[in-house]
Design an enzyme around this catalytic site. Structure first.
Site, PDB file in Angstrom:
ATOM      1  CG  ASP A 145      -1.922  -1.145   1.168  1.00 52.30           C
ATOM      2  OD1 ASP A 145      -1.493  -2.319   1.156  1.00 52.30           O
ATOM      3  OD2 ASP A 145      -3.121  -0.853   1.125  1.00 52.30           O
ATOM      4  CG  ASP A 185     -19.224   8.673  10.684  1.00 52.73           C
ATOM      5  OD1 ASP A 185     -19.313   9.724  10.035  1.00 52.73           O
ATOM      6  OD2 ASP A 185     -18.456   8.539  11.661  1.00 52.73           O
ATOM      7  CG  ASP A 194      -7.647   1.326   0.735  1.00 55.78           C
ATOM      8  OD1 ASP A 194      -7.144   0.194   0.567  1.00 55.78           O
ATOM      9  OD2 ASP A 194      -7.168   2.186   1.491  1.00 55.78           O
ATOM     10  CG  HIS A 223     -16.493  11.780  10.424  1.00 56.93           C
ATOM     11  ND1 HIS A 223     -17.261  11.005  11.262  1.00 56.93           N
ATOM     12  CD2 HIS A 223     -15.534  12.338  11.190  1.00 56.93           C
ATOM     13  CE1 HIS A 223     -16.778  11.107  12.491  1.00 56.93           C
ATOM     14  NE2 HIS A 223     -15.740  11.906  12.478  1.00 56.93           N
ATOM     15  CD  GLU A 359     -15.506  15.810  25.735  1.00 54.46           C
ATOM     16  OE1 GLU A 359     -16.195  15.126  26.513  1.00 54.46           O
ATOM     17  OE2 GLU A 359     -15.980  16.419  24.755  1.00 54.46           O
ATOM     18  CB  SER A 395     -13.496  11.401  14.801  1.00 54.62           C
ATOM     19  OG  SER A 395     -14.807  11.819  14.946  1.00 54.62           O
TER      20      SER A 395
END
Ligand SMILES: *[C@@H]1O[C@H](CO)[C@@H](O)[C@H](O)[C@H]1NC(C)=O
Ligand SMILES: *[C@@H]1O[C@H](CO)[C@@H](O)[C@H](O)[C@H]1NC(C)=O
Ligand SMILES: *[C@@H]1O[C@H](CO)[C@@H](O)[C@H](O)[C@H]1NC(C)=O
Length: 832
Positions: A145, A185, A194, A223, A359, A395
């Protein structure tokens, strides 16, 4: 009355797997989620109410979806209330109506959008140098890759060791085979070269555009595809590889348009026998002001997946911790990340530093790599052959954990959801960064900022290979502790203690603790000033809540449940101390009302373990029912000397004037609340000679006599307090009624089919009684002289204004009950 119709033979769950609900169109229709008794035909109900029946609500037992062209009223609830009214007036008899089968109804509302938990990476260009070792491994694994060398989170050539330590797992042939991760999502580009070979269409759906495939359609729908690439990008000639490059990947699209709780519940339960892991890199706004939990349908969906998913082993939920650290946010204010059913994953950057966004909270289990220090995660992007070097935020951390868990599941497909959490706790690696690292009684180090440390793929897979499965889950609920005392401002805290005895845990079949939750009510004029600590019998401190500079909400915590994983493996027996602080000295003050401790963990006797009943809409678990159970009231509150609550055994035993109680767990003796300086560093304090601190005269008598004297004074105080409490509860009931009326109706009456399985110490029937009658009747029985009808009309009229009242303390809970669909919940923006 049809009791044994076809519906008793075909369970809703069976149908769910064969029937797809028709697409929803919120522009043209309104929708109802309704739970009915299983013997009732939803089609008959639809005919009765003039609704269209869409089908069973996914895997949620006995829940169904109905629709009608857009309208203002609430068709189902209005019909049920009308029937009740007419029965009260004896216009109709008590004979069975199909409406009696309705146990719960919720008209769906569009909810504020969740935030994606990516952050815009700070600038930084990277010139990656290939190192021999990396080349060698790539050659051995035949990884060609093109951006593999940039994927520092997989193999870090610049700072060796700062990666997920996965390559030796791959060299063993463990690459995620036969495991499916579902990216919940904004879509997943199944046409990417891919991803296409690993894409699993059957586990995928688009809840925004209601099509089968979750194709990204909006310009910023990148996302989900990026997250998918981190998990399962193939070993090929496109971009890099995922952590589990031979696993299957599916996509459920929910973040690219308006949805309701029904959609979200369906989404996180989508094909729960085929999707093993749900990857959720989103949540309520990370603005340091929001406090929001999933609505009841979503909560039920999560528990359903835990109990039924993966053939009963339990679906694995992974949630990104949240990106609000710079805004003082804390993942315990997010009901998704602080659920015991989700694994909460925070971020560290390539230098093992805490990135400004990630957080902290006591519900955080683990961290892994993401953006910061000038680099981000390099992964697949939307397009046939497109990569990005810009994926970041918590994320991007969540899906790395998802990829690692997929490897673990390939090695051990029989692990339960709790085994995965155990393995994470025991194999995460603490690292050398200043934080509040504390050695837990179980052994591992814990930090609120980094959880149990960073995920190590090799370590967790090795441990999993020989792991002995934990016994089923058990739990212990304390009674509600009624504190009702003003919180001192500044460093001082208001402490309350509950002692768990060995017998209590034996009775609860609980051997050792995994999660603890604390549900509490604190009234305060500025929520952001508050902080809460919990100290275990083995002296481990959880910071359940921390002060938030921007949280101006003029009420405190309303039936909010905090969670901690910091007590993992503790025995649980002994004194649990909760300390509420009002950290700011200002005009804003508050009162610590009540709290309830719950210990969740491994059972003693697996054969006696049972499944947790699904939360029902009339559940009192999260509500104090003080009015029904005065016996549990801690009667006298006397300030003590200067015991150190951080060291509960230092605290002198204080007299408790408690009525005898009638339930098993009442053996629990609750120590009264104590106003005491509560510093986080324990320091032994000599027991004061006076029974009370110096301002209280000793009368020159013995401590015992002092106790007697102050006890008598206490009784008088108690009487007055009791009177005050009575009026307080009446007010509270009213307020609760208006809140509850707002989002959904509790329609359960006599034939409650779930009540029997309740675990709590509160007598189920009595506990529910007060909450059943929502709109009239018993609820207002306290007001002699007012007729039902007067009260009813008052309550109905009061309905509308509450919907939009911004400052109502009950609005937010109502909002969370419905997953944040109230008018006060402003729409979250996207973070990307
Ligand atoms: C939804 O309903 C509106 C109003 O009837 C209609 O204009 C629109 O085309 C519908 N959308 C879909 C996707 O069917
Ligand atoms: C990483 O994996 C190796 C085996 O490849 C193992 O020896 C080591 O303990 C693991 N953890 C770390 C932090 O290197
Ligand atoms: C894949 O999983 C299924 C269901 O868990 C199992 O029956 C099957 O044997 C597994 N296949 C492999 C190759 O492990």
């Amino acid at each position: 009355m049809r009791v044994f119709g076809i519906w008793s033979l075909l369970s809703a769950a069976t149908l769910a797997s064969v029937a797809h609900l028709p697409p929803r169109n919120y522009t043209s229709h309104d929708y109802y989620a309704v739970r009915i008794t299983s013997s009732t035909s939803p089609a008959d109900l639809a005919v009765h109410l003039g609704l269209t029946y869409d089908g069973p609500l996914g895997a949620l037992e006995d829940h169904h979806l109905f629709r009608a062209p857009k309208h203002d009223n609430d068709i189902v609830d209005d019909a049920v209330q009308e029937l009740k009214r007419r029965r009260r007036k004896r216009e109709v008899g008590a004979e069975y109506s199909i409406l009696d089968s309705v146990k719960f109804t919720q008209k769906q509302k569009l909810k504020p959008r969740h935030w994606k938990r990516s952050v815009i990476p700070r600038a930084g260009t990277e010139t990656t140098e290939a190192v021999r070792a990396q080349r060698e491994i790539a050659n051995k694994l035949e990884i060609k890759d093109p951006i593999f060398e940039e994927q520092w989170h997989i193999f870090n050539v610049k700072t060796p060791g700062n990666d997920v330590n996965v390559t030796d797992v791959w060299l063993q042939g463990i690459t995620g085979k036969n495991v499916t991760a579902c990216i919940v999502d904004d879509g997943l580009d199944m046409d990417s070269d891919d991803l296409k070979d690993n894409f699993f269409a059957e586990g995928s759906y688009d809840f925004n555009d209601h099509t089968d495939l979750p194709k990204p359609r909006l310009s910023d729908d990148r996302h989900g595809t990026r997250c998918a690439g981190e998990v399962a990008a193939g070993r090929n000639n496109v971009c890099g590889v995922g952590l589990a490059y031979d696993s299957k990947i599916s996509g459920v699209r929910i973040l690219s348009g308006d949805i309701s709780d029904v959609d979200e519940a369906l989404a996180i339960n989508y094909e729960l026998q085929k999707n093993d892991i749900y990857s959720c890199s989103w949540g309520p706004p990370d603005d340091g002001k929001t406090m929001q939990a999933p609505g009841v349908l979503i909560e039920k969906a999560m528990i359903t997946a835990i109990q039924q998913g993966r053939g009963g082993k339990g679906s694995i939920y992974v949630f990104a911790a949240g990106n609000g650290a710079a805004a003082d946010d804390n993942c315990n204010f997010d009901g998704y990340t602080n659920s015991i059913y989700s694994i909460t994953v925070g971020a560290i950057d390539k230098n093992n530093l805490h990135p400004y966004y990630s957080e902290a909270c006591s519900a955080q289990l683990v961290v892994t790599y993401s953006s910061g220090s000038g680099d981000s995660i390099h992964t697949t992007d939307v397009g046939t052959n497109k990569c990005t070097s810009q994926h970041g935020g918590t994320s991007a951390a969540g899906p790395i954990a998802v990829g690692v868990f997929a490897l673990v599941l390939e090695a051990r497909p029989d692990l339960t959801w709790r085994d995965m959490q155990w393995l994470t706790v025991l194999t995460a690696v603490p690292f050398d960064q200043p934080s509040d690292w504390t050695k837990t009684p179980l052994g591992p180090m814990y930090s609120h900022q980094f959880g149990y440390g960073k995920l190590d793929a090799y370590a967790i897979v090795e441990k999993a290979k020989t792991w002995e499965l934990v016994k089923p889950q058990a739990w212990f609920y304390s009674p509600w502790m009624h504190v009702r005392k003003a919180i001192p401002e500044g460093d001082k805290g208001l402490a309350s203690v509950f002692e768990v005895t060995e017998q209590m845990l034996k009775d609860a079949n609980l051997e050792r603790v995994e999660h603890i939750t604390v549900t509490m009510n604190v009234e305060h004029q500025r929520r952001g000033d508050l902080s809460v600590e919990l100290i275990s019998p083995q002296k481990m401190t959880s910071h359940l809540s921390t002060a938030r500079r921007d949280d101006d909400a003029p009420y405190g915590y309303v039936d909010w449940t905090f969670m901690s994983v910091a007590h993992w493996g503790e025995k649980g027996v002994g004194k649990w101390t909760i300390i509420v602080k009002d950290t700011k000295i200002n005009q804003k003050k508050g009162t610590f009302t009540d709290w309830r401790l719950r210990l969740w963990g491994e059972s003693i006797d697996a054969s006696k373990a049972k499944l947790r009943p699904l939360p029902t809409e009339h559940d009192d678990d999260d509500h104090d029912v003080i009015d029904d159970h005065p016996a549990h009231t801690t009667s006298i509150i006397i300030p003590s000397g200067t015991p150190n609550p951080a060291n509960p055994s230092d605290m002198p035993t204080r007299p408790v004037n408690q009525k005898p109680t009638d339930t098993a767990q009442s053996a629990a003796h609750t120590s009264p609340a104590t106003s005491a300086p509560a510093s986080s560093t324990p320091s032994a304090t000599a027991a004061p000679e006076n029974f009370l601190p110096s301002p209280f005269p000793t009368f020159g008598v013995s401590k015992r006599t002092q106790i007697w004297i102050y006890g008598s004074i206490g009784l008088i105080v108690l009487f007055c307090a009791g009177l005050g409490t009575y009026y307080y509860m009446v007010r509270r009931k009213r307020a609760q009624a208006s809140r509850d009326n707002y989002e959904f109706e509790i329609l359960d009456d006599a034939d409650d089919d779930e009540g029997g399985a309740r675990t709590g110490m509160l007598n189920g029937a009595a506990g529910r009684k007060g909450r059943r009658a929502r709109r009239g009747g018993e609820l207002y029985d306290a007001f002699a002289g007012e007729s039902d009808e007067d009260l009813l009309s008052e309550s109905e009229d009061g309905d509308a204004p509450y919907r939009d009242r911004d400052m109502s303390p009950y609005n937010e809970k109502a909002q969370s009950d419905a997953g944040g669909s109230s008018a006060s919940g402003s729409s979250g923006g996207k973070r990307q």
